[in-house]
Design an enzyme around this catalytic site. Structure first.
Site, PDB file in Angstrom:
ATOM      1  N   ASP A  57       0.957  -1.339   0.031  1.00 42.30           N
ATOM      2  CA  ASP A  57       0.015   0.038   0.023  1.00 42.30           C
ATOM      3  C   ASP A  57       0.758   1.283   0.045  1.00 42.30           C
ATOM      4  OD1 ASP A  57      -1.744   2.094   0.384  1.00 42.30           O
ATOM      5  OD2 ASP A  57      -2.578   1.199   2.231  1.00 42.30           O
ATOM      6  N   TYR A 160      -8.292  14.021  -9.705  1.00 42.33           N
ATOM      7  CA  TYR A 160      -7.293  13.505 -10.463  1.00 42.33           C
ATOM      8  C   TYR A 160      -6.231  14.400 -11.158  1.00 42.33           C
ATOM      9  CZ  TYR A 160      -5.601   9.983 -13.899  1.00 42.33           C
ATOM     10  OH  TYR A 160      -4.889   9.209 -14.712  1.00 42.33           O
TER      11      TYR A 160
END
Length: 254
Positions: A57, A160
């Site tokens: 992660d 984004y």
């Protein structure tokens, strides 16, 4: 830097552009550790290329350190880092119900795409800096993945575009900062590529997207992204640069 014999790390290597990059590096003789939050996907790609698959992660420092340790134990210290891990997400600032976008949604994209990428860079670069320099003084190469949305993000892509724009802006100061250690940094900003996300769209939608690309008038191939990533490693003069890989595409507002 020649890839043959080098240890390499690929985040997001369990699918899409990351998986193809891992395959390309392995084909050129690198010892590849495939890092992905999806452990099964990472291990599947690693088994295919004779590499190492590790759950990671990128937003969690302990997870990244454990992955880097596992990769180093299997392949030796890594001189190549390919940061391909990232998430998408589109949401308007004001929804159809008139309510504002939840701040948590914005933070999540920034946390993974920008902060997570930097997290891996800082930890991997510190290890690269301690390595013995190669003949040309080089110790490592880092390649990040932005997007053409960093330049012409569309409606609903605020989070984004901001995350990928951050990677674009990060590239030059990173390259300047790490130059003293012999570590190069470049970023690829891909356009519309035929990844699993686009594969899932109806063929007519894929064809419409491809038609918007000036030339070649088709969706990008993951192999083309991987080839550029490998070339950046091999070309010592590429440093501090963001390269658009998009067939001259410029995204419309929506």
């Amino acid at each position: 830097m020649q890839l043959k014999g080098q240890a390499a790390l690929v985040t997001g290597g369990g699918s899409g552009l990351g998986a193809q990059t891992a395959r390309q590096l392995a084909a050129l003789g690198a010892r590849v550790a495939v890092l992905d939050i999806n452990a099964e996907a990472a291990q599947a790609v690693a088994a295919e290329i004779g590499g190492l698959g590790v759950a990671c992660d990128i937003t969690d420092s302990d997870s990244v350190i454990a992955a880097l340790d596992a990769a180093a134990a299997a392949h030796g210290a890594a001189r190549v880092l390919m940061n391909v891990a990232g998430i998408g997400g589109a949401k308007r600032v004001i929804g159809r119900d008139g309510e504002p976008m939840p701040l948590a949604d914005f933070r999540r994209v920034i946390d993974v795409n920008l902060t997570g990428t930097f997290n891996v860079i800082r930890l991997a670069a510190a290890r690269m800096a301690r390595l013995e320099a190669l003949d040309d003084g080089e110790r490592g190469v880092i390649v990040n993945t932005a997007s053409v949305a960093a330049y012409d993000g569309q409606v609903g892509q605020e989070a984004y575009a901001a995350s990928k724009g951050g990677l674009v802006s990060l590239t030059l100061p990173l390259a300047r900062d790490l130059a003293q250690h012999g570590v190069r940094v470049c970023t690829i900003a891909p356009g519309l590529f035929l990844t699993p996300l686009l594969y899932a769209l109806p063929q007519e939608v894929q064809d419409s997207l491809a038609a918007s690309i000036p030339f070649p008038k088709r969706l990008g191939k993951p192999e083309e992204f991987a080839q550029l990533a490998a070339h950046i490693v091999a070309n010592p003069s590429l440093n501090g640069e963001v390269i658009r890989l998009d067939g001259a595409l410029r995204l419309p507002p929506r």
